[in-house]
Motif scaffolding. Structure first.
Motif, PDB file in Angstrom:
ATOM      1  N   LEU A   1       0.655  -1.340   0.099  1.00 13.85           N
ATOM      2  CA  LEU A   1       0.093   0.147   0.226  1.00 13.85           C
ATOM      3  C   LEU A   1       1.149   1.455  -0.042  1.00 13.85           C
ATOM      4  N   ARG A   2       1.828   1.353   0.998  1.00 16.84           N
ATOM      5  CA  ARG A   2       2.928   2.633   0.712  1.00 16.84           C
ATOM      6  C   ARG A   2       3.240   3.006  -0.597  1.00 16.84           C
ATOM      7  N   LYS A   3       3.456   1.515  -1.285  1.00 16.50           N
ATOM      8  CA  LYS A   3       3.754   1.959  -3.130  1.00 16.50           C
ATOM      9  C   LYS A   3       3.317   2.326  -3.702  1.00 16.50           C
ATOM     10  N   LYS A   4       1.758   1.567  -4.209  1.00 12.84           N
ATOM     11  CA  LYS A   4       0.774   1.586  -4.364  1.00 12.84           C
ATOM     12  C   LYS A   4      -0.221   3.002  -4.282  1.00 12.84           C
ATOM     13  N   LEU A   5      -0.093   3.415  -3.471  1.00 13.93           N
ATOM     14  CA  LEU A   5      -0.808   3.732  -2.774  1.00 13.93           C
ATOM     15  C   LEU A   5       0.028   6.010  -2.322  1.00 13.93           C
ATOM     16  N   LYS A   6       0.936   5.840  -2.755  1.00 10.59           N
ATOM     17  CA  LYS A   6       1.838   6.537  -2.946  1.00 10.59           C
ATOM     18  C   LYS A   6       2.289   7.563  -1.313  1.00 10.59           C
ATOM     19  N   LEU A   7       1.552   6.395  -0.148  1.00  6.72           N
ATOM     20  CA  LEU A   7       1.840   6.336   0.985  1.00  6.72           C
ATOM     21  C   LEU A   7       3.258   7.131   2.126  1.00  6.72           C
TER      22      LEU A   7
END
Length: 126
Positions: free
Chosen positions: A108-114
């Motif tokens: 999720l950090r990568k996919k949503l740029k979190l």
């Protein structure tokens, strides 16, 4: 139930446990996905702790312990109304009470740029 929280860095232990075949198979069976090996750690406001603890204590969704591994309660949820996943409540945890751990099939950090301190919204299916 909707709850906002702040993304934070965890201890890295979720990656180890979610990388284990036992947990992969159980989450696939019970939630319909193989989790990315890691959790998204979210700090929730203190005023939501009572509700979260009530959900956790009344949760019947469990993965029973296996040899060498602890049990886990889970609640299917969505992150930012786009990512299906689950909030997990491991029997053994070192996190403070106001930390939630969200799992998904995606990084999720990568996919949503979190990044740390980003605000996210959880939609909890109760």
């Amino acid at each position: 139930m909707e709850i906002e929280g702040i993304v934070t860095t965890g201890y890295g232990k979720g990656a180890y446990f979610l990388g284990q075949e036992f947990y992969k198979l159980k989450f696939q069976e019970k939630c319909g996905f193989i989790p990315f090996p890691g959790t998204l750690n979210i700090i929730i406001p203190e005023d939501k702790l009572k509700e979260i603890n009530s959900i956790k204590n009344n949760c019947n969704n469990t993965i029973k312990p296996d040899e060498g591994f602890g049990g886990v309660k889970y609640i299917k949820s969505r992150l930012n109304n786009t990512e299906n996943g689950a909030i997990v409540f491991p029997d053994k945890t070192t996190h403070e009470e106001n930390y939630l751990e969200f799992i998904s099939k995606n990084n999720l950090r990568k996919k949503l740029k979190l990044k740390d301190n980003d605000i996210v919204k959880l939609y909890i299916n109760i």
